[in-house]
Structure formats: structure tokens, C-alpha cells
Motif scaffolding. Structure first.
Motif, PDB file in Angstrom:
ATOM      1  N   LEU A 136       0.835  -1.202   0.000  1.00  0.00           N
ATOM      2  CA  LEU A 136       0.000   0.000   0.000  1.00  0.00           C
ATOM      3  C   LEU A 136       0.867   1.248   0.000  1.00  0.00           C
ATOM      4  O   LEU A 136       1.845   1.329   0.742  1.00  0.00           O
ATOM      5  CB  LEU A 136      -0.905   0.010   1.232  1.00  0.00           C
ATOM      6  CG  LEU A 136      -1.945  -1.112   1.306  1.00  0.00           C
ATOM      7  CD1 LEU A 136      -2.586  -1.149   2.684  1.00  0.00           C
ATOM      8  CD2 LEU A 136      -2.994  -0.927   0.213  1.00  0.00           C
ATOM      9  N   SER A 137       0.512   2.234  -0.841  1.00  0.00           N
ATOM     10  CA  SER A 137       1.295   3.461  -0.865  1.00  0.00           C
ATOM     11  C   SER A 137       0.491   4.681  -0.433  1.00  0.00           C
ATOM     12  O   SER A 137       1.057   5.714  -0.116  1.00  0.00           O
ATOM     13  CB  SER A 137       1.886   3.693  -2.258  1.00  0.00           C
ATOM     14  OG  SER A 137       0.840   3.772  -3.189  1.00  0.00           O
ATOM     15  N   SER A 138      -0.831   4.569  -0.434  1.00  0.00           N
ATOM     16  CA  SER A 138      -1.629   5.694   0.052  1.00  0.00           C
ATOM     17  C   SER A 138      -2.959   5.197   0.605  1.00  0.00           C
ATOM     18  O   SER A 138      -3.418   4.111   0.266  1.00  0.00           O
ATOM     19  CB  SER A 138      -1.872   6.695  -1.083  1.00  0.00           C
ATOM     20  OG  SER A 138      -2.709   6.109  -2.046  1.00  0.00           O
ATOM     21  N   LEU A 139      -3.520   6.007   1.467  1.00  0.00           N
ATOM     22  CA  LEU A 139      -4.829   5.699   2.032  1.00  0.00           C
ATOM     23  C   LEU A 139      -5.729   6.879   1.742  1.00  0.00           C
ATOM     24  O   LEU A 139      -5.296   8.019   1.831  1.00  0.00           O
ATOM     25  CB  LEU A 139      -4.733   5.511   3.545  1.00  0.00           C
ATOM     26  CG  LEU A 139      -3.777   4.436   4.064  1.00  0.00           C
ATOM     27  CD1 LEU A 139      -3.740   4.474   5.588  1.00  0.00           C
ATOM     28  CD2 LEU A 139      -4.197   3.052   3.581  1.00  0.00           C
ATOM     29  N   SER A 143     -10.861   3.912   1.478  1.00  0.00           N
ATOM     30  CA  SER A 143     -10.141   2.673   1.805  1.00  0.00           C
ATOM     31  C   SER A 143     -10.869   1.816   2.842  1.00  0.00           C
ATOM     32  O   SER A 143     -10.895   0.604   2.736  1.00  0.00           O
ATOM     33  CB  SER A 143      -8.733   2.995   2.319  1.00  0.00           C
ATOM     34  OG  SER A 143      -8.055   3.851   1.449  1.00  0.00           O
ATOM     35  N   ASN A 158       4.212  -1.339   5.137  1.00  0.00           N
ATOM     36  CA  ASN A 158       3.792  -1.057   3.771  1.00  0.00           C
ATOM     37  C   ASN A 158       4.683   0.049   3.214  1.00  0.00           C
ATOM     38  O   ASN A 158       5.788   0.263   3.724  1.00  0.00           O
ATOM     39  CB  ASN A 158       2.308  -0.662   3.754  1.00  0.00           C
ATOM     40  CG  ASN A 158       1.383  -1.868   3.785  1.00  0.00           C
ATOM     41  OD1 ASN A 158       1.052  -2.442   2.749  1.00  0.00           O
ATOM     42  ND2 ASN A 158       0.969  -2.290   4.975  1.00  0.00           N
ATOM     43  N   ILE A 160       3.377   3.293   2.716  1.00  0.00           N
ATOM     44  CA  ILE A 160       2.424   4.406   2.751  1.00  0.00           C
ATOM     45  C   ILE A 160       3.141   5.752   2.872  1.00  0.00           C
ATOM     46  O   ILE A 160       3.925   5.965   3.793  1.00  0.00           O
ATOM     47  CB  ILE A 160       1.432   4.222   3.916  1.00  0.00           C
ATOM     48  CG1 ILE A 160       0.665   2.908   3.737  1.00  0.00           C
ATOM     49  CG2 ILE A 160       0.461   5.405   3.999  1.00  0.00           C
ATOM     50  CD1 ILE A 160      -0.142   2.477   4.950  1.00  0.00           C
ATOM     51  N   ILE A 163      -1.641   9.951   3.562  1.00  0.00           N
ATOM     52  CA  ILE A 163      -2.896   9.565   4.203  1.00  0.00           C
ATOM     53  C   ILE A 163      -3.834  10.751   4.041  1.00  0.00           C
ATOM     54  O   ILE A 163      -3.561  11.835   4.546  1.00  0.00           O
ATOM     55  CB  ILE A 163      -2.688   9.264   5.699  1.00  0.00           C
ATOM     56  CG1 ILE A 163      -1.701   8.101   5.869  1.00  0.00           C
ATOM     57  CG2 ILE A 163      -4.021   8.926   6.370  1.00  0.00           C
ATOM     58  CD1 ILE A 163      -1.433   7.740   7.324  1.00  0.00           C
ATOM     59  N   ASN A 182       6.563   2.645   7.547  1.00  0.00           N
ATOM     60  CA  ASN A 182       6.057   3.111   6.270  1.00  0.00           C
ATOM     61  C   ASN A 182       6.922   4.264   5.772  1.00  0.00           C
ATOM     62  O   ASN A 182       8.063   4.402   6.219  1.00  0.00           O
ATOM     63  CB  ASN A 182       4.579   3.498   6.407  1.00  0.00           C
ATOM     64  CG  ASN A 182       3.673   2.282   6.313  1.00  0.00           C
ATOM     65  OD1 ASN A 182       3.454   1.747   5.227  1.00  0.00           O
ATOM     66  ND2 ASN A 182       3.170   1.816   7.446  1.00  0.00           N
TER      67      ASN A 182
END
Ligand SMILES: *[C@@H]1O[C@H](CO)[C@@H](O)[C@H](O)[C@H]1NC(C)=O
Ligand SMILES: *[C@@H]1O[C@H](CO)[C@@H](O)[C@H](O)[C@H]1NC(C)=O
Ligand SMILES: *[C@@H]1O[C@H](CO)[C@@H](O)[C@H](O)[C@H]1NC(C)=O
Length: 355
Positions: A136-139, A143, A158, A160, A163, A182
Motif C-alpha cells: 500500500l502506498s496511500s490511504l 479505503s 507497507n 504508505i 494519508i 512506512n
């Protein structure tokens, strides 16, 4: 040779597992068919024949790639679903949509890069979600839309970086949030704004170098904040002053502190706040300025403001002297003027008396 023995063992273990029509070959269904253990059985897709009253399903350590839509519509009684250590990269919308009794879902150690909008559909009673060690790279706000009962969310390991503000908006009873390991660089106001039940916030091992002043303010239940091993060089007093809790432990070790007088002042003020506990304060080390590198902050902190104090003293003394001198000069000038006036008046008087 070792691989061969492993395969042999796996095959014999597999063949000793149940062969009933109700249980997929490679799985072990027991406990009145309420447990189905299908781990390490080389599945590349979800096993089809799982007894419908199964409550705990373990499909970990296989090679599953996709979780299709409504995969579990024959297993609505599931309470625990273990899918960790697979090769899952695609979770289709509504994959878990029938699982209204599910309490724990483990998807860690997979290759999930995005969470589709429908990922959390039907998971309104989920309490624990493990998503550690994915990609995962962004939320964002879609999500985790439906996770209203979630208490524990593990997103560690991850990639991330970002956010968005409403990512955790549904999680008003979340207690543990793991974001360690992250690539977060900054924390923007609002991302934690709904997390009023959060007790533990782990942000260790990111790249955080700045935090906005109000970022932790909504976290009124927080007992542990871990910011160790980030890239903080300085901090704002306000960021921590705004933590309104009964008692909060804060970890700040492993950051490259810039040990100057400002830092010393902030820490002195922070340590005087009774509800905050800087547990590893004695272990904080300086990275800058170069002469103080690797010194502990505690070893140098009484000296950090000395140079500044001396400068301030010198300036104060200079100002006082200047002012005094000016006053003195003024006074002398006034007196001289007065005296001169006096003489002139006397002169005039004597002139008058001449008449
Ligand atoms: C995992 O899945 C990818 C395709 O998504 C495939 O290329 C790779 O070989 C798989 N790895 C394993 C260990 O099965
Ligand atoms: C989070 O997930 C990682 C990887 O599975 C695990 O090692 C760690 O113990 C988990 N943390 C918690 C609190 O569940
Ligand atoms: C002190 O800092 C070092 C290096 O950052 C770390 O390895 C160690 O665990 C820390 N000790 C405590 C008590 O926090």
C-alpha cells in the motif's frame, strides 16, 4: 534434498487430512466442522468446498493471487479468516461482503497495492484487520469506509506515503493503529480527527520530519505515541501541549535532533507537563550541530542556552548603559540650559533696574 523431504512431509500431511465431500482436499475440517485448516497446501485459488458452518478458516501460506467478489457467500458464519502469506494482489469489490460475523481478517504478507472502494463492504462488525507487509502506498477516504467496529488496524511494513484526511473517518472505536515502517514524511492536521478512542498510535520507523501543531489534538484517549526512528530534528511545543489526555507516554528516540537552545527549551517545557511522559528522553542523541554529534541531549542540554544567555546579557548591559548615558547627558544638558536661562533672566533684571 531438504526440499524433497518438505514436499514429502507436506504431501503426507495433506493426505492425512479429511477427504469428505464437505471438505476440500488439502484442508483439515474438524471440531464439528467449525475449523477448516487449509494452510501450506499450495492452493493458487480459494478452496471451494468448505463446510458452511465453519467459523475459523485458515488459508494462510498458500499461493492465492485473487480474492474474487463474494468469495465466501457459502461461509457466512466465519468469525476468523486467515489469508496471510499468500500472493494476493487483487481483492475485488465486495470480496468479503457476506461476512457479517467476521471479527478478524488477516491479509498480511501479501502484495495488495490498492484498497478498492468496495474492499470493506459488509465488514461492519470486523474488530481486527491485519494488512501489514503489503504494498500500500496511500490511504484515502474510500479505503476503509465500512469498518465501524474496528478496534485494531495493522498497516505496518507497507510503503504508505500519504494519508488523506478522511481515511480513518469510520473508525470511532479504533484503539490500536499500527503505521510503523512506512514512508510517511509529514502528518497533516485532520488525518486522526475521528480517532477519539485511539489508545496506541505507532508511527515509528517512518520518515516524518514535521508535524502540524494540532495533529494529535483529537486523540483524547491516547496512552502511547511512538515517534521513534523518524527524521525529526526539532519539535513544536504546541504539538504536544495540545495532547489533552489523562496520561500519555511518548517515544522520540532515534531521531536526528538538532541540539540548539530552542530544542532545549521545548524539552524543558514538555518535561514539566505532568500528563506527558517522555520515556526515552535520557536516550535522545544529537545529530547536529557537528560538534555535538552523538552526544546525548541530556549531557549537553544545560549548556545549550549558555551562549545565548551570555549574548542576551551583553546586549542587555549595553542597552542599559546606553540608556543611562543618554539619560545622564539629557539631564546635564537640561541643567546647563536652566542655568543659562537663569543667567539671562538675571541679566534682564539688572537691565530693568538700570531704568
Ligand atoms: C505471485 O503472483 C505473480 C503474479 O501476480 C506471479 O508472477 C508470481 O510468480 C507469484 N509468486 C508466487 C510465489 O506464486
Ligand atoms: C502487525 O503485523 C506484523 C506483521 O504480521 C506483526 O509482526 C506484528 O506483530 C503486528 N502487530 C500487531 C500489534 O498486531
Ligand atoms: C536508545 O537508543 C538506541 C539507538 O537509537 C536504541 O537502540 C535503544 O534501544 C534505545 N534504548 C531505550 C531504552 O530506549
Amino acid at each position: 534434498m531438504r526440499d524433497f523431504i518438505f514436499i514429502l512431509l507436506t504431501v503426507s500431511a495433506t493426505s492425512s487430512r479429511s477427504h469428505s465431500n464437505w471438505c476440500e482436499l488439502g484442508c483439515d475440517c474438524r471440531g464439528d466442522l467449525r475449523f477448516a485448516i487449509c494452510s501450506r497446501a499450495f492452493f493458487t485459488e480459494l478452496p471451494g468446498r468448505i463446510p458452511s458452518n465453519t467459523e475459523i478458516l485458515d488459508v494462510s501460506h498458500n499461493r492465492i493471487v485473487v480474492i474474487p467478489e463474494r468469495s465466501f457467500n457459502k461461509n457466512r458464519k466465519l468469525r476468523v479468516l486467515l489469508l496471510q502469506n499468500n500472493n494476493i494482489s487483487v481483492v475485488q469489490d465486495g470480496a468479503f461482503s457476506q461476512l457479517e460475523f467476521l471479527q478478524k481478517l488477516d491479509l498480511s504478507w501479501n502484495r495488495i497495492a490498492t484498497l478498492a472502494k468496495g474492499f470493506s463492504m459488509g465488514l461492519a462488525f470486523l474488530r481486527e484487520l491485519q494488512l501489514a507487509h503489503n504494498s500500500l502506498s496511500s490511504l484515502d477516504s474510500s479505503s476503509f469506509t465500512h469498518l465501524e467496529s474496528l478496534q485494531k488496524l495493522n498497516l505496518s511494513g507497507n510503503s504508505i506515503r500519504t494519508i488523506q484526511v478522511r481515511s480513518f473517518a469510520s473508525m470511532s472505536i479504533l484503539r490500536h493503529l499500527h503505521l510503523e515502517g512506512n514512508r510517511l514524511t509529514s502528518l497533516n492536521n485532520g488525518i486522526f480527527s475521528m480517532l477519539r478512542s485511539l489508545e496506541l498510535l505507532n508511527l515509528a520507523g517512518n520518515h516524518i520530519n514535521e508535524t502540524e501543531a494540532g495533529i494529535f489534538k483529537p486523540l483524547t484517549s491516547m496512552t502511547l505515541l511512538n515517534l521513534a526512528n523518524n527524521r525529526l530534528t526539532s519539535i513544536y511545543f504546541k504539538t504536544f501541549l495540545s495532547i489533552h489526555t489523562y496520561s500519555t507516554h511518548i517515544l522520540l528516540g532515534g531521531n536526528p535532533w538538532n541540539c540548539d537552545c530552542d530544542l532545549q527549551r521545548v524539552f524543558r517545557k514538555l518535561r514539566s507537563i505532568q500528563r506527558l511522559f517522555l520515556d526515552d528522553y535520557y536516550n535522545l542523541t544529537c545529530a547536529q550541530p557537528a560538534v555535538l554529534r552523538n552526544f546525548r541531549l541530556i549531557q549537553v542540554d544545560t549548556e545549550l542556552c549558555i551562549a545565548e544567555t551570555v549574548t542576551v546579557l551583553i546586549i542587555t548591559v549595553t542597552v542599559v548603559i546606553t540608556v543611562l548615558a543618554a539619560m545622564l547627558m539629557g539631564e546635564r544638558k537640561r541643567k546647563r540650559k536652566k542655568r543659562r536661562k537663569h543667567w539671562t533672566q538675571q541679566g534682564e533684571l539688572s537691565d530693568e533696574s538700570d531704568y
